[in-house]
Design an enzyme around this catalytic site. Structure first.
Site, PDB file in Angstrom:
ATOM      1  N   SER A  55       0.835  -1.196   0.000  1.00 19.32           N
ATOM      2  CA  SER A  55       0.000   0.000   0.000  1.00 19.32           C
ATOM      3  C   SER A  55       0.877   1.257   0.000  1.00 19.32           C
ATOM      4  O   SER A  55       1.695   1.430  -0.890  1.00 19.32           O
ATOM      5  CB  SER A  55      -0.955  -0.034   1.195  1.00 19.32           C
ATOM      6  N   ASP A  82      -9.449  -3.864  -5.770  1.00 20.23           N
ATOM      7  CA  ASP A  82      -8.932  -2.991  -4.717  1.00 20.23           C
ATOM      8  C   ASP A  82      -9.559  -1.592  -4.830  1.00 20.23           C
ATOM      9  O   ASP A  82      -9.311  -0.884  -5.802  1.00 20.23           O
ATOM     10  CB  ASP A  82      -7.406  -2.903  -4.850  1.00 20.23           C
ATOM     11  N   HIS A 103      -8.001  -4.788  -1.182  1.00 22.94           N
ATOM     12  CA  HIS A 103      -6.741  -4.155  -0.820  1.00 22.94           C
ATOM     13  C   HIS A 103      -5.790  -5.112  -0.114  1.00 22.94           C
ATOM     14  O   HIS A 103      -4.590  -4.831  -0.003  1.00 22.94           O
ATOM     15  CB  HIS A 103      -7.008  -2.928   0.048  1.00 22.94           C
TER      16      HIS A 103
END
Length: 305
Positions: free
Chosen positions: A160, A246, A275
Site C-alpha cells: 500500500s 482494490d 486491498h
C-alpha cells in the site's frame, strides 16, 4: 517544478542534517536473533524511530527494508519475524505522525489538516510525502552502512503506502538495491487518485470539492510524488502485485507506473481480491523470490502490460 531538481534539492537538504544514528539492544524474545531499537535524524531535524532485527550469524546477511502501510506502526518485533525465519535481517521505521513513536513536529506552512496526507499539499516542498520519502531514503542509506549487512543483498518491500514508498526510494537512492517488492502499491497515477478520492488521497479530494479553484494547482504540485514519473531510473528487478477489486489503491492506477519500469519486472494480479491482495500467499512468494535472487537463480517470466 522539474521533478529531478525537486528531489535533488531534497537530498541536498537531507545530507546537511547529521544522522545522529543510534542503536540499542531491545529485550526481544525472538530465538536466534538480536533486536535493536534505532533512532536517527531526518528532514527538519525530526527524530525517526525504528527497529532492526538481525539473525545471529558471523557473516554479513541480506536485509529486507520493510516500508509500512498508511497509519500502521511498529507494535512488536514479532510482526517482522518471518524475515528472520528466512535468514534475513529486517529494518523498519515508524513513519512520522502515523501513530507510532515517530512524531511530526515541524509546522506546515500551507495547510495542516488532521491526517498526515492532509498536511502541506498546497506546495510540493511543504507536502507530508516529502518528509516521508526523505525519512525512508535515509533509513536505506543507514542500513547499507551497518557492518552486519551484506551491501550486495539489500531488498526493499512494502504494501500500500509502503509499496509506493519502496518504489520512490528505489528510484531515488544511490545505494544499489537487489530487488524491490511492491504489494498493492499506492502513489501512482495521482491525478486520478485525487479525482476519485481513493485511499489516503480522499482528504485531498474532499478539500478540492470545497475549493475547486485549487484543483489544477494541487495536481501540478503533487506530480513530483507520482511513481510513474520516477521509476524509469530503477535498474534492479521489481516484483509487484495488485488486487483487481482494490478500492483503496485501484489496480488500474498502478498500470501507468508498471509500464514505465524499464528493468526486469513481474506483476501478479489477484483477481477479485481487494486491498489485501495476495496477503499471506504473496508474502510467501516474496520470501521465495528473495531466496532465488540471492542464489542468482530467479525465475524470469514475461509479464508486460
Amino acid at each position: 517544478m522539474d521533478s529531478n531538481l525537486f528531489w535533488q534539492e531534497m537530498k541536498l537538504e537531507l545530507a546537511d542534517i547529521p544522522s545522529q544514528f543510534k542503536k540499542k539492544k531491545h529485550p526481544s524474545t525472538i530465538a536466534g536473533a538480536d533486536c535493536f531499537e534505532l533512532s536517527f535524524q531526518s528532514l527538519l531535524y525530526e527524530t525517526i524511530y525504528g527497529m532492526l532485527l538481525i539473525p545471529k550469524t558471523t557473516l554479513p546477511c541480506p536485509i529486507v527494508i520493510d516500508f509500512l502501510g498508511y497509519m500502521n506502526h511498529i507494535e512488536t518485533p514479532n510482526q517482522f519475524s518471518h524475515w528472520l525465519k528466512a535468514g534475513y535481517a529486517c529494518l523498519v521505521i515508524d513513519n512520522r505522525g502515523q501513530g507510532g513513536k515517530t512524531q511530526d513536529t515541524a509546522s506546515y506552512k500551507t495547510i495542516d489538516l488532521d491526517v498526515p496526507m492532509g498536511k502541506g499539499f498546497l506546495s510540493n516542498e511543504d507536502f507530508y510525502m516529502r518528509r516521508l520519502v526523505a525519512d525512508n531514503l535515509r533509513a536505506v542509506t543507514l542500513a547499507a552502512q551497518l557492518p552486519e549487512i551484506d551491501q550486495k543483498a539489500i531488498f526493499l518491500r512494502g504494501g500500500s503506502q509502503g509499496g509506493g514508498v519502496a518504489l520512490l526510494v528505489n528510484a531515488l537512492t544511490e545505494q544499489p538495491i537487489k530487488a524491490t517488492f511492491a504489494d498493492v502499491p499506492s502513489h501512482s497515477n495521482l491525478s486520478r487518485r485525487i479525482d476519485e478520492g481513493t485511499g489516503s488521497y480522499g482528504v485531498i479530494h474532499d478539500y478540492i470539492q470545497k475549493h475547486p479553484e485549487t484543483k489544477t494547482h494541487i495536481k501540478q504540485q503533487l506530480a513530483v510524488f507520482d511513481t510513474q514519473y520516477l521509476v524509469s531510473t530503477i535498474q534492479n528487478p521489481v516484483y509487484a502485485s495488485v488486487g483487481s477489486a482494490d478500492p483503496i489503491c485501484p489496480m488500474t492506477d498502478f498500470f501507468p507506473t508498471y509500464r514505465k519500469l524499464r528493468s526486469y519486472k513481474q506483476l501478479l494480479i489477484y483477481w477479485k481480491k481487494g486491498h489485501g491482495g495476495g496477503e499471506q500467499r504473496q508474502l510467501l512468494k516474496e520470501v521465495q523470490k528473495i531466496a532465488e535472487e540471492i542464489k542468482g537463480e530467479p525465475t524470469r517470466e514475461n509479464c508486460n502490460l
